[in-house]
Design a protein around this motif. Structure first.
Motif, mmCIF file in Angstrom:
data_model
loop_
_atom_site.group_PDB
_atom_site.id
_atom_site.type_symbol
_atom_site.label_atom_id
_atom_site.label_comp_id
_atom_site.label_asym_id
_atom_site.label_seq_id
_atom_site.Cartn_x
_atom_site.Cartn_y
_atom_site.Cartn_z
ATOM 1 N N THR A 8 -32.228 -23.126 29.240
ATOM 2 C CA THR A 8 -32.886 -24.651 29.806
ATOM 3 C C THR A 8 -31.722 -25.552 29.902
ATOM 4 O O THR A 8 -30.918 -25.504 28.770
ATOM 5 C CB THR A 8 -33.848 -24.907 28.804
ATOM 6 N N GLN A 9 -31.409 -25.958 30.838
ATOM 7 C CA GLN A 9 -30.269 -26.968 30.954
ATOM 8 C C GLN A 9 -30.787 -28.377 31.432
ATOM 9 O O GLN A 9 -31.609 -28.511 32.366
ATOM 10 C CB GLN A 9 -29.086 -26.477 31.945
ATOM 11 N N VAL A 10 -30.358 -29.444 30.766
ATOM 12 C CA VAL A 10 -30.320 -30.870 31.441
ATOM 13 C C VAL A 10 -29.097 -31.037 32.075
ATOM 14 O O VAL A 10 -28.171 -30.919 31.843
ATOM 15 C CB VAL A 10 -30.639 -31.848 30.374
ATOM 16 N N ARG A 27 -34.902 -16.277 38.396
ATOM 17 C CA ARG A 27 -35.987 -17.138 38.867
ATOM 18 C C ARG A 27 -35.977 -18.385 38.038
ATOM 19 O O ARG A 27 -35.322 -18.493 36.892
ATOM 20 C CB ARG A 27 -37.305 -16.168 38.079
ATOM 21 N N CYS A 28 -36.618 -19.304 38.853
ATOM 22 C CA CYS A 28 -36.565 -20.525 38.285
ATOM 23 C C CYS A 28 -38.031 -20.483 37.606
ATOM 24 O O CYS A 28 -39.086 -20.799 38.226
ATOM 25 C CB CYS A 28 -36.299 -21.795 39.419
ATOM 26 N N LEU A 29 -37.978 -20.690 36.139
ATOM 27 C CA LEU A 29 -39.335 -20.958 35.875
ATOM 28 C C LEU A 29 -39.853 -22.331 35.512
ATOM 29 O O LEU A 29 -41.137 -22.567 35.539
ATOM 30 C CB LEU A 29 -39.072 -20.506 34.248
ATOM 31 N N ASP A 30 -39.076 -23.256 35.494
ATOM 32 C CA ASP A 30 -39.496 -24.911 35.546
ATOM 33 C C ASP A 30 -38.340 -25.599 36.029
ATOM 34 O O ASP A 30 -37.038 -24.990 35.798
ATOM 35 C CB ASP A 30 -40.169 -24.983 34.067
ATOM 36 N N ALA A 31 -38.674 -26.612 36.593
ATOM 37 C CA ALA A 31 -37.715 -27.564 36.771
ATOM 38 C C ALA A 31 -38.320 -29.050 37.404
ATOM 39 O O ALA A 31 -39.373 -28.885 37.891
ATOM 40 C CB ALA A 31 -36.829 -26.979 38.189
ATOM 41 N N THR A 32 -37.458 -29.948 36.858
ATOM 42 C CA THR A 32 -38.208 -31.461 37.302
ATOM 43 C C THR A 32 -37.641 -31.785 38.558
ATOM 44 O O THR A 32 -38.081 -33.026 38.948
ATOM 45 C CB THR A 32 -38.015 -32.119 36.048
ATOM 46 N N GLY A 33 -37.072 -30.958 39.198
ATOM 47 C CA GLY A 33 -36.593 -31.400 40.560
ATOM 48 C C GLY A 33 -35.669 -30.484 41.304
ATOM 49 O O GLY A 33 -35.594 -29.359 40.740
ATOM 50 N N ILE A 34 -35.705 -30.495 42.607
ATOM 51 C CA ILE A 34 -34.899 -29.691 43.327
ATOM 52 C C ILE A 34 -33.258 -29.611 42.932
ATOM 53 O O ILE A 34 -32.669 -30.667 42.786
ATOM 54 C CB ILE A 34 -35.087 -29.890 44.943
ATOM 55 N N PHE A 35 -32.769 -28.444 43.101
ATOM 56 C CA PHE A 35 -31.469 -28.252 42.689
ATOM 57 C C PHE A 35 -30.924 -27.278 43.688
ATOM 58 O O PHE A 35 -31.539 -26.574 44.410
ATOM 59 C CB PHE A 35 -31.059 -27.949 41.321
ATOM 60 N N LEU A 36 -29.437 -27.041 43.670
ATOM 61 C CA LEU A 36 -28.875 -26.017 44.196
ATOM 62 C C LEU A 36 -28.315 -25.145 43.381
ATOM 63 O O LEU A 36 -27.953 -25.187 42.166
ATOM 64 C CB LEU A 36 -27.695 -26.617 45.001
ATOM 65 N N ILE A 37 -28.311 -23.710 43.740
ATOM 66 C CA ILE A 37 -27.662 -22.586 43.006
ATOM 67 C C ILE A 37 -26.728 -21.651 43.679
ATOM 68 O O ILE A 37 -27.079 -21.749 45.047
ATOM 69 C CB ILE A 37 -29.008 -21.682 42.443
ATOM 70 N N GLY A 38 -25.825 -21.269 42.869
ATOM 71 C CA GLY A 38 -24.745 -20.195 43.519
ATOM 72 C C GLY A 38 -24.408 -19.429 42.512
ATOM 73 O O GLY A 38 -24.409 -19.517 41.577
ATOM 74 N N LEU A 39 -24.469 -18.196 43.065
ATOM 75 C CA LEU A 39 -24.174 -17.049 42.321
ATOM 76 C C LEU A 39 -22.624 -16.425 42.461
ATOM 77 O O LEU A 39 -21.908 -16.523 43.681
ATOM 78 C CB LEU A 39 -24.907 -15.930 42.674
ATOM 79 N N ASP A 40 -21.665 -16.648 41.317
ATOM 80 C CA ASP A 40 -20.409 -16.264 41.409
ATOM 81 C C ASP A 40 -19.855 -17.446 42.503
ATOM 82 O O ASP A 40 -19.988 -18.507 41.981
ATOM 83 C CB ASP A 40 -20.045 -14.912 41.928
ATOM 84 N N ASP A 41 -18.936 -16.922 43.431
ATOM 85 C CA ASP A 41 -18.386 -17.997 44.639
ATOM 86 C C ASP A 41 -19.339 -18.177 45.666
ATOM 87 O O ASP A 41 -18.876 -18.722 46.760
ATOM 88 C CB ASP A 41 -16.885 -17.471 44.723
ATOM 89 N N ASP A 42 -20.615 -17.627 45.767
ATOM 90 C CA ASP A 42 -21.335 -17.747 46.955
ATOM 91 C C ASP A 42 -21.648 -19.131 47.070
ATOM 92 O O ASP A 42 -21.626 -20.084 46.164
ATOM 93 C CB ASP A 42 -22.550 -17.047 46.773
ATOM 94 N N THR A 72 -30.999 -38.736 39.634
ATOM 95 C CA THR A 72 -31.369 -38.769 38.277
ATOM 96 C C THR A 72 -31.174 -37.321 37.613
ATOM 97 O O THR A 72 -31.133 -36.377 38.205
ATOM 98 C CB THR A 72 -32.597 -39.328 38.036
ATOM 99 N N ALA A 73 -31.147 -37.293 36.449
ATOM 100 C CA ALA A 73 -30.943 -36.057 35.654
ATOM 101 C C ALA A 73 -32.158 -35.215 35.776
ATOM 102 O O ALA A 73 -33.417 -35.652 36.002
ATOM 103 C CB ALA A 73 -30.652 -36.333 34.097
ATOM 104 N N ILE A 74 -32.156 -33.928 35.901
ATOM 105 C CA ILE A 74 -33.428 -32.902 35.905
ATOM 106 C C ILE A 74 -32.864 -31.874 34.798
ATOM 107 O O ILE A 74 -31.770 -31.812 34.300
ATOM 108 C CB ILE A 74 -33.304 -32.390 37.193
ATOM 109 N N THR A 75 -34.158 -31.227 34.535
ATOM 110 C CA THR A 75 -34.184 -30.148 33.354
ATOM 111 C C THR A 75 -34.633 -29.136 34.373
ATOM 112 O O THR A 75 -35.616 -28.873 34.844
ATOM 113 C CB THR A 75 -35.109 -30.510 32.274
ATOM 114 N N VAL A 76 -33.644 -28.035 34.199
ATOM 115 C CA VAL A 76 -34.143 -26.718 34.734
ATOM 116 C C VAL A 76 -34.236 -25.426 33.759
ATOM 117 O O VAL A 76 -33.357 -25.376 32.743
ATOM 118 C CB VAL A 76 -32.960 -26.479 35.796
ATOM 119 N N GLN A 77 -35.013 -24.620 33.785
ATOM 120 C CA GLN A 77 -35.119 -23.502 32.933
ATOM 121 C C GLN A 77 -35.019 -22.302 33.740
ATOM 122 O O GLN A 77 -36.010 -22.081 34.757
ATOM 123 C CB GLN A 77 -36.656 -23.462 32.177
ATOM 124 N N LEU A 78 -34.109 -21.427 33.751
ATOM 125 C CA LEU A 78 -33.843 -19.975 34.460
ATOM 126 C C LEU A 78 -34.058 -18.858 33.696
ATOM 127 O O LEU A 78 -33.706 -19.025 32.521
ATOM 128 C CB LEU A 78 -32.448 -20.386 35.102
#
Length: 190
Positions: A8-10, A27-42, A72-78
């Motif tokens: 869980t990250q703010v 998997r994104c279990l919860d998020a308060t907004g849309i975000f971008l994700i990248g694996l390694d250098d993808d 604004t800040a978001i909280t993400v649970q992965l």
């Protein structure tokens, strides 16, 4: 090497963070907004609550990058893992409207006078649909419509045919025959 882990990250606005985690599933279990994700250098890709994916073949990642493009800040649970994580919890981005279940209302058959008009159902904003059947014992077609239903206007129903329509206004039947006709009516409200 952990098989399953949650994080869980703010994440502040316009900030990218990196998690030192490995796996082949995220998997994104919860998020308060849309975000971008990248694996390694993808390259980064849009991600949101409820999404998840498993890398094909024997591929895995050793770090996970998360970027918040918002203002604004978001909280993400992965959750990350080796192997797919099955999650039967439902996650919805917005509230799901719940209303009353539909209700079927029937009544006695309605007689439509010879070469005349009859009101089948008065206007009702709670009505979802109306079902009208020209009973099979009738000798001729009838026409279904608004107050202007006539020998030349309205939906034509042959004996035994049924008409179903989402309509909230008045519904009339016009009888083209020289004998009275009988019409069955059911209303779905809700």
């Amino acid at each position: 090497m952990s098989r399953y882990a949650t994080y869980t990250q703010v994440i502040s606005a316009d900030v990218e963070i990196e998690l030192a985690t490995s796996g082949n599933y995220v998997r994104c279990l919860d998020a308060t907004g849309i975000f971008l994700i990248g694996l390694d250098d993808d390259p980064l890709a849009e991600f949101t609550k409820g999404l998840g994916f498993e890398l094909p073949d024997a591929r895995s990642f050793s770090r996970l990058r998360i970027y918040n493009p918002g203002s604004t800040a978001i909280t993400v649970q992965l959750a990350t893992a080796y192997g797919r994580v099955l999650d039967s919890r439902a996650s919805f981005a917005d509230a799901i409207p719940v209303g009353a279940a539909p209700h079927l209302v029937t009544g006695p058959d309605i007689s439509v006078p010879a070469e005349g008009v009859a009101l089948l159902a008065a206007g009702d904003t709670k009505r979802r649909e109306i079902i009208v059947q020209n009973r099979s014992q009738n000798a001729r077609e009838i026409r279904i419509g608004d107050a202007a239903a006539s020998a030349v206007e309205g939906v034509e129903l042959q004996p035994g045919e049924t008409w179903r329509m989402a309509v909230t206004g008045d519904v009339f039947a016009y009888n083209l025959h020289t004998a009275d006709a009988v019409v069955a009516v059911a209303v779905i409200t809700g």
